[in-house]
Each structure stands twice: as structure tokens, then as C-alpha cells.
Design a protein around this motif. Structure first.
Motif, PDB file in Angstrom:
ATOM      1  N   ARG B 201       0.816  -1.219   0.000  1.00 37.59           N
ATOM      2  CA  ARG B 201       0.000   0.000   0.000  1.00 37.59           C
ATOM      3  C   ARG B 201       0.848   1.267   0.000  1.00 37.59           C
ATOM      4  NH1 ARG B 201      -4.768  -0.654  -2.036  1.00 37.59           N
ATOM      5  NH2 ARG B 201      -5.667   1.097  -0.897  1.00 37.59           N
ATOM      6  N   TRP B 210      -6.063  -3.149   1.464  1.00 39.88           N
ATOM      7  CA  TRP B 210      -5.845  -2.124   2.501  1.00 39.88           C
ATOM      8  C   TRP B 210      -4.990  -2.627   3.649  1.00 39.88           C
ATOM      9  CZ3 TRP B 210      -7.093  -2.605   7.664  1.00 39.88           C
ATOM     10  CH2 TRP B 210      -7.911  -3.685   7.995  1.00 39.88           C
ATOM     11  N   ASN B 471      -6.288  15.481   6.200  1.00 37.83           N
ATOM     12  CA  ASN B 471      -7.007  14.245   5.936  1.00 37.83           C
ATOM     13  C   ASN B 471      -6.012  13.096   5.685  1.00 37.83           C
ATOM     14  OD1 ASN B 471      -8.316  12.167   4.469  1.00 37.83           O
ATOM     15  ND2 ASN B 471      -9.808  13.593   3.604  1.00 37.83           N
ATOM     16  N   TYR B 473      -6.318  10.344   4.148  1.00 38.25           N
ATOM     17  CA  TYR B 473      -6.383   9.787   2.787  1.00 38.25           C
ATOM     18  C   TYR B 473      -5.510  10.601   1.819  1.00 38.25           C
ATOM     19  CZ  TYR B 473     -10.250   6.973   4.504  1.00 38.25           C
ATOM     20  OH  TYR B 473     -11.019   6.078   5.228  1.00 38.25           O
ATOM     21  N   SER B 515      -8.110  12.555  12.094  1.00 47.20           N
ATOM     22  CA  SER B 515      -8.913  11.451  11.573  1.00 47.20           C
ATOM     23  C   SER B 515     -10.396  11.791  11.472  1.00 47.20           C
ATOM     24  CB  SER B 515      -8.737  10.220  12.453  1.00 47.20           C
ATOM     25  OG  SER B 515      -9.176  10.509  13.749  1.00 47.20           O
ATOM     26  N   GLY B 516     -10.884  12.670  12.342  1.00 49.09           N
ATOM     27  CA  GLY B 516     -12.314  12.949  12.343  1.00 49.09           C
ATOM     28  C   GLY B 516     -13.110  11.796  12.936  1.00 49.09           C
ATOM     29  N   PRO B 523     -12.278   3.929   9.757  1.00 50.58           N
ATOM     30  CA  PRO B 523     -11.166   3.665   8.830  1.00 50.58           C
ATOM     31  C   PRO B 523     -10.220   4.849   8.682  1.00 50.58           C
ATOM     32  CG  PRO B 523     -13.273   3.072   7.815  1.00 50.58           C
ATOM     33  CD  PRO B 523     -13.588   3.793   9.091  1.00 50.58           C
ATOM     34  N   GLY B 524     -10.723   6.079   8.843  1.00 53.12           N
ATOM     35  CA  GLY B 524      -9.862   7.258   8.751  1.00 53.12           C
ATOM     36  C   GLY B 524      -8.815   7.247   9.855  1.00 53.12           C
TER      37      GLY B 524
END
Lengths: 245, 603
Positions: B201, B210, B471, B473, B515-516, B523-524
Motif C-alpha cells: 500500500r 488495505w 485528511n 487519505y 482522523s475525524g 477507517p480514517g
């Protein structure tokens, strides 16, 4: 807009959840799982969703797209009419943990009830490809649990205590029909897995992404074997109506 | 009394793919109280995606095969950098491990006389891969899973181990969290087996899921273990290239094993001009000869021709494809063509390669029984990993074992297809056995350092702290794009130095990640934590790649294109004793003469 996809995704838990709308850019060849990943990256990093292989081989990303049980990684966005909102929900038959993730642990408990493979004493381990074919069909199962999700006995009647579901009847069949196996699981199939409760509507076969003939090749032969020892009214009726078996 | 949920086990296995499951089965069979901890649901690990088969010299499809030939193929495949003892044990024990799977219920495809059928694969002299169509990994993982559940192993699904705990020099267990609730969990264990797979990854175009976020590699390095061969990454020659949705998704080498050929846009079979010196004379030199080989394979006869050059080892084929694309001879979407339709009947293709047939039909609108596939290299496998004792799989940290992709040494500079599934079985079993023995030799549990646990807990909650932050991601995507460009199939000093600077910037950004959401199935947050593993291990790869000034196997340097004999005598070892990741050169273990003679044969 044609270059956008609108999704309505379940957010929340079993107790409190609602459908939330998201828009993400459309890509050529996009599948529902791609769209869900775009939502995570652009709008909701904490959106819970299971996935692994993204190629229809692991059975992790099961969900209900526009109400139909699907592997999200194999479900093309361009199959749905452009401009219409696509709804994505978790599998209904299992308790929701969060968003698109459900608690499927019950399946793992059912599996433990099935006695393992027991080879015949003194076997030379030779058997033909034709003999292998019969059980290799069952062994294609990727444990996506979509058959469990769609099965009326589990979905509408919540008979998880009495019925193991199509997945585990397939697994039992793969052992019962193994040319080298020497065990007898018919009592388990009848009592623990409750094969008699299946009323052969074939919904499981229809949703199977591996195209396993669950009803015809696994469940009905098991029912027949059980009925050789015990009477089964559904099978009796099935024979009467179709003239088969 | 305890702040966190805590468990005690003789052996904790981290990861439930082939290696982890096999290790847990063995540890449990040796009487160890065993925990199997995995990030996904049981049966979903990366092994499930393996397609082509498991390599073992069963000699059921060609009686000339033997462990000696398998050993020689493996060493040549790895450009002789392999830990020879691992390659030897692997070749010797793989047949028993495969037969054992059959005894546990695996149903391999059959020969005409009812034995286990074996198929041809790149770099293997004889048909050697026991297989089930193109879903061998599924068969393997399901067989091990169904064996394991009746074995008394405790399985912890969707539980991520973040860090290893230490008691002085030795391992004391692991610290992690439940994905569902986000709650922390401690495992106090006498022995730990890492079976966490790879690091794919970190690259943009990858066949990996993932889960492949370098967890085991990073945890071992942080715990003080040596890593080895970290510069060697396998780019599988045939990933899908179109549409974008499936870019990188694997196409089994079995397509070529069943007769599939590679062509550029002019219809030329370019592999004929890409046979390296080491393999000259071993491969067909004309299309006519290659076709004759395929015809004998189809007829189930011993071929009187040499095999097609499409079946050269993966690093060679991947580089050749890349060259065609760069030279402007590629396919419309930047790959080359893989054609099986002109070589086999539609019925044969659907029967032998059902997964590939459906994958292309449903995801790319291509019918592979009629049209060629577009393919290009995809990041697939990490040769490097935790440096282990070849007999026991114990790392340089007492009580810490590693098996499968997370371990290093077995495959040297390049892994042959099919040698991964056999590696999982052979060394999974060994790791489980010796971890259980290690645990038995201990009178009491190692102690857990609560201060260490608290610092792990604080670190893990970091991504919830910032009011403003980036973020996860976005940072991950930037890492993948950068590694693809700078530390990809072909590297150079400039690119690698740039990558090191970039990794420094990414590390800073990861320190401000947000991450929020909350700690439940988030998952974040999980990705925010995984960034640390990926950035550190990307740096380990980059530093090793910068140090090795030659080209060999899965490491190609544009500025040092030749294979250098001197570099063939050394492995690179990676350590992180403090804040810095350092690289050391170490001589290969000397190989006994009888094995050396096998390797030299006919060279």
C-alpha cells in the motif's frame, strides 16, 4: 450531472442510523466500492466499510445496492441509470455495527458445528477430476454471506437458532461428497443446520457471485440423503410438483 | 484492576493469512495456548487472492522434478542472494506441506491418474504448481481455516496490533485496538509470531489490499529486530491497466503458464528479445518452438521444445513490459497485450482461468476468450523483511518470530511465482513449532511495562487531538504517488534522494493528521495510524535502494544498470536503534559445496 454519482449511504449504528447523500466524481469502469472509497476520501473519512481484494475473491464488501444483495467491488456504477441516486445499505440479516459493516460472527459459530474432513483409513489419495469437480463447485464459496442475507428463513423469520443457512449447507455438502471423506454429517445437517427448513425458493442461488448451484447441487441432494432416513414434507411436495428426484 | 483489556497466551500470532494460520495450527498442536489476531475477518487475508498455485517438487506431473531442481530454480530466481538454508528447507519440505493440506481436505486439480495436477510457472524448470483453477489461495486459506477452528485456537478478528511490547531485550506481547469499538487491548505473550504480510500500500499501482500497510515490518524494526533485503520489491508483470477502477488488480501468471503470450502494439512477441544472459539456452528462441512447447503442455506430454520466454522470471518480464511502453510500443492504456484467446479454446480458458474470465468480463468489458487483455506491472510482493534464523524463524529479538511475506531471506532479490504459498506453509509451520517450544522453555510470562503501554495509547489517540489537521487519505495518496514515481521499478540516485526528502515532509504532515469521527470502526483513524508504519518502511526501502549501487532482481538502478559480482556477496541489513534508520552491509552466509554445485550446474 453525468460526471457525478449520487449515493445515499447508511450512516450510523443498529440503534440509530439514517441515509446520508453524497456526490463523488464518476470514473470509467467505476464500481460501487470505488464510489464508497471516494466518499471516504472526500467527505467522510470515518465511513465504515469492509473490503479486501477488490476483485470478487474475498467476499468482504457485501452490501445491498438499491435493495439487492451485491459484492460492491463487482457492481458497476454504469449499470445504474445516470442521474439517479444509488442507495447503499448494509446486509439486512445481520446486526449493524456501523454504517455498512455488520456483525457476521454468527456465521463463524455455525461453521464450528460441522465436523471436519475425515479421510478414509488407508486411502491412496487418488480421485478423478470428475469427482473433484462436484465439490470444487462448493469450494469456490468466498463466504460473502449474501446467500445468508437473502435467505427468507434467516432474513424474514430470524431462525438463526434453528437454521444454519445456505452457506453452511454448501460447506456440509462439500465434505459429504468428498470422495475420500469417511464421516457422516447427516444428523448435523438435519438437526443443527436444519436442512428441512429450506423451502427451495432458490434465492440463495440467484445472488451467489460465484454462481454455485446452491439449491440444486448442494441442498436438494442433502435433503434427499436426510429423507432417506427421515421424512421431509417440503421435499415430498417438491417431488410431487416437479416430478424430479 | 487493569485499565485495558488484557490476555495471556503462550503464543500470539499476528496475521491470519496462510503463514499465520499454519503457525497457529502448529503452535496449538504443540500444546501452546495460542491466540490468532487479525485485522480482517477470518478467511479474508491476502492469501485468499493468490491465484496460480503452490510450488512443490511433488513430481506428479513430471517425474524429473526434485527438491534439488526446485532449490536451484529458487536460487537462480533470487539472483543468488537468497538465504540458502531457507531455500533448501523450503524446497525439501514443500511437498509434505502440500500433501498435508490435501489430508486436511484441500481439493487440488487432478492428473489423469488421480494425483495432484501441477502447472508450469515462470522460472520453474518443471510443472510444479499444485493448483485449483485460478483460485488456489482461497482453497489454501479455507482448508487452514477449517482445520484451525477445530484446534482450540482463540481467534481475535478485526483486531489490529499496533506495537510490540518488550521486557528488556525480549518480546513481551503486543498492544492494539479492536476495530469495532476502538478500545485498546493488550496481549501478554511468551512468544509472538509476525505473519502480517507485505507493504504494497506504499505504492500507487498495487495488487495489494488495505491490509498491506507494513505493520509487521515496522513493528519489528521499532522493537529492535533486523530487517534484510528491503530494496527488493516485486512488481508483478501482469496487473490490469484499464479501467482506472481496477488498475493494478492481479492477472495470474497462470495465464502464461497455460500458453498466454505477450505482444506489443505491433503484434511482436517482444520477450524473445529480452532473454537475459543467465537464462540463454533455457528458453525457446522462435515462436514455432514456443508453440510446440504449449502444444505438448496441452496434450499433457513431456515437451521436446524449450519453454516460451513469457515464462521468464517476474522481474525480467516486468522490466521488458516497461521498456515496450516507454518506447511507444504499448497498448492504448499504457500496457502491453496478453493474449490467450489465440492459443486456447474458449472452453479451456473458462475452465482453467474462470476467475480471470469473470474479472475481465465484469470489470473491463473484455471477453478474454476472444480478445487480448491489456496488462502492465503492479506492485505485488515484498522480498525483504524480518531477518530470521532459517531453522526456527526467530528474529534477532528473542521470542519474536516471523513467517511468510513479512520475513526476509527466502526469496533473495526476486521471488518465483508459486514460491509464496509454499513459503507460507513451510515457514509458518516452523515458526509455530519453534514459538511453542520457546514458550515452553519459559517459566513465567514476561512483564509488561505500563509506561510503554501508556505512551502507545497516547500516540494512538493523537489523530483525534488537532482541531485543524490534514485528511489521512490525502497524505496516503501523496505517499503512494511519490513512491511509485521515485522508488518504483527503476530507480536512480536523484530520485531516491528526492524520495528521502519527501518522506521527511510526509512524516511532518502525518504528525498533524486529523482522523475525524469517533473511535468506533473508523477507517480514517486506522489509516492515520498506519501512515507511521508506511512512512518508516518506505524510508527503509529507499535507504537500502540508495545503498545498493547495482541492478539485481527486484531492484533496478538506471544509474547502475549492471549486476555487480561484489554486490552479489552481500545483503543489506536495516536497523532503527534510535531515531535514525541505518543500513549495514553484511556478507552472505557461506553455502555448503554440494548446494553450490547444484546452483552452478549448467551455468
Amino acid at each position: 450531472m453525468a460526471d457525478e454519482v449520487t449515493l445515499s449511504i447508511h450512516r450510523g449504528t443498529q440503534e440509530s442510523g439514517s441515509m446520508v447523500e453524497y456526490k463523488v466524481p464518476r470514473q470509467p469502469g467505476m464500481v460501487i466500492l470505488d464510489a464508497v472509497h471516494s466518499v471516504q476520501a472526500m467527505h467522510a473519512p470515518d465511513l465504515a466499510c469492509r473490503w479486501n481484494c477488490k476483485a470478487g475473491k474475498c467476499g468482504s464488501c457485501s452490501g445491498e445496492v438499491n435493495g439487492k444483495p451485491r459484492l460492491m467491488c463487482m457492481d458497476r456504477v454504469d449499470k445504474y441509470p445516470a442521474g439517479e441516486t444509488i442507495t447503499v445499505r448494509p446486509m439486512k440479516t445481520f446486526p449493524i455495527i456501523k454504517d455498512l459493516v455488520t456483525d457476521v460472527s454468527w456465521n463463524y459459530e455455525v461453521n464450528k458445528k460441522i465436523p471436519p474432513f475425515k479421510p478414509k483409513a488407508g486411502t491412496d489419495w487418488k480421485f478423478s477430476q470428475e469427482e473433484a469437480n462436484r465439490i470444487q463447485e462448493f469450494r469456490k464459496c468466498i463466504e460473502c454471506f449474501l446467500c445468508q442475507d437473502v435467505c427468507h428463513v434467516l432474513r424474514d423469520h430470524s431462525k438463526k437458532e434453528k437454521f444454519g443457512g445456505p452457506r453452511f449447507l454448501v460447506r456440509a455438502a462439500s465434505l459429504e461428497m468428498h470422495p475420500i471423506d469417511d464421516d457422516d454429517r447427516l444428523e448435523v445437517v438435519r438437526k443443527e443446520l436444519g436442512v428441512g427448513l429450506c423451502n427451495i425458493t432458490k434465492c440463495c442461488t440467484e445472488v451467489c457471485p460465484e454462481h454455485i448451484h446452491i439449491t440444486d447441487n448442494a441442498i436438494i441432494p442433502l435433503k434427499e440423503r436426510v429423507v432417506d432416513r427421515h421424512y421431509d414434507p417440503v421435499l415430498w411436495l417438491w417431488r410431487k410438483v416437479t416430478g424430479k428426484g | 484492576m487493569n485499565k485495558y483489556e488484557q490476555h495471556e497466551y503462550d503464543v500470539m500470532v499476528v496475521g491470519a493469512g496462510g503463514a499465520g494460520l499454519r503457525a497457529a495450527i502448529e503452535a496449538s498442536a504443540h500444546g501452546a495456548k495460542t491466540a490468532l489476531v487479525c485485522k480482517s475477518l477470518l478467511g479474508k487475508a491476502h492469501t485468499v487472492m493468490a491465484e496460480g498455485g503452490v510450488a512443490a517438487a511433488l513430481a506428479s506431473a513430471d517425474a524429473r522434478d526434485s527438491w534439488q531442481v526446485h532449490f536451484r530454480d529458487t536460487m537462480r530466481g533470487g539472483n543468488f542472494l537468497n538465504q540458502w538454508r531457507m531455500a533448501q528447507l523450503h524446497a525439501q519440505e514443500a511437498p509434505d506441506r502440500v500433501r498435508e493440506l490435501q489430508e486436511w481436505g484441500a481439493v487440488f486439480d487432478r492428473t489423469k491418474d488421480g494425483g495432484i495436477l501441477q502447472r508450469n510457472f515462470g522460472g520453474h524448470t518443471y510443472p510444479r504448481l499444485a493448483h485449483v483453477g485460478d483460485r488456489t489461495g482461497l482453497e489454501m486459506i479455507r482448508t487452514l481455516q477449517d482445520k484451525g477452528i477445530h484446534q482450540g485456537i482463540d481467534v481475535f478478528m478485526e483486531c489490529t496490533i499496533r506495537s510490540l511490547l518488550k521486557d528488556g531485550d525480549r518480546v513481551a506481547g503486543g498492544f492494539g485496538y479492536w476495530r469495532e469499538t476502538g478500545r485498546f487491548v493488550l496481549f501478554n505473550a511468551k512468544a509472538v509470531v509476525l505473519a502480517t504480510g507485505g507493504i504494497g500500500r506504499c505504492w500507487e499501482i498495487s495488487s495489494n489490499s488495505w491490509e498491506y500497510t507494513a505493520d509487521g515490518h515496522a513493528m519489528a524494526m521499532w522493537a529492535g529486530a533486523d530487517l534484510v533485503d528491503m530494496e527488493f520489491i516485486q512488481f508483478h508483470p501482469t496487473g490490469m491497466v484499464w479501467p482506472p477502477s481496477v488498475r493494478g488488480t492481479l492477472i495470474t501468471e497462470g495465464v502464461r503458464g497455460e500458453g498466454g503470450v505477450l505482444k506489443n502494439k505491433d503484434g511482436e512477441r517482444f520477450m524473445f528479445r529480452n532473454i537475459p544472459e543467465m537464462f540463454r539456452g533455457d528458453y525457446a528462441e522462435t515462436e514455432e518452438e514456443a508453440d510446440r512447447w504449449v502444444a505438448s503442455v496441452i496434450a499433457n506430454e513431456r515437451p521436446d521444445a524449450r519453454r516460451p520466454p513469457e515464462l521468464l522470471k517476474r522481474d525480467v518480464v516486468a522490466r521488458a513490459i516497461r521498456r515496450e511502453v516507454i518506447a511507444g510500443r504499448g497498448s492504448p492504456h499504457g500496457g502491453v497485450f496478453l493474449d490467450i484467446a489465440s492459443k486456447r479454446t474458449p472452453e479451456e480458458i473458462v475452465r482453467k482461468l474462470p476467475g480471470m474470465y469473470h474479472q475481465f468480463k465484469e470489470l473491463a468489458d473484455v471477453d478474454i476468450t476472444k480478445d487480448p487483455m491489456e496488462v502492465g506491472p503492479t506492485c505485488h510482493y515484498m522480498m525483504g523483511g524480518v531477518r530470521v534464523n532459517p531453522e526456527t524463524q526467530e528474529s534477532t529479538v528473542p521470542g519474536l518470530f516471523a513467517a511468510g511475506e513479512v520475513s526476509g531471506g527466502m526469496h533473495g532479490a526476486n521471488r518465483l511465482g508459486g514460491n509464496s504459498l509454499s513459503d507460507l506453509l513451510v515457514f509458518g509451520k516452523r515458526a509455530g513449532e519453534f514459538a511453542a517450544k520457546h514458550a515452553k522453555g519459559m517459566d513465567s510470562f514476561p512483564s509488561i511495562n505500563q509506561g510503554e503501554v501508556e505512551s502507545f495509547a497516547r500516540e494512538a489517540l493523537g489523530p483525534f487531538d488537532p482541531a485543524e489537521g490534514e485528511n489521512p487519505y490525502t497524505i496516503h495518496e501523496d505517499l503512494r504517488t511519490m513512491m511509485q514515481r521515485r522508488v518504483g521499478i527503476v530507480r536512480s540516485e536523484d530520485d531516491l534522494r528526492f524520495a528521502l526528502e519527501e518522506l521527511g515532509r510526509l512524516r511532518e504532515r502525518a504528525g498533524r493528521v486529523k482522523s475525524g469521527g469517533n473511535i468506533q470502526y473508523n477507517p480514517g483513524w486506522h489509516l492515520a495510524l498506519d501512515l507511521w508504519n508506511m512512512i518508516d518502511i518506505s524510508e527503509a526501502v529507499t535507504r537500502a535502494a540508495l545503498t545498493r549501487t547495482e541492478s539485481r532482481g527486484g531492484h533496478t538502478r538506471e544509474d547502475f544498470p549492471e549486476t555487480d559480482k561484489e554486490w552479489g556477496k552481500r545483503n543489506l541489513v536495516i536497523r532503527k536503534p534510535g531515531d535514525e534508520i541505518i543500513v549495514a552491509e553484511e556478507p552472505l552466509a557461506p553455502m555448503p559445496e554440494d548446494l553450490q554445485a547444484l546452483v552452478n550446474k549448467a551455468d
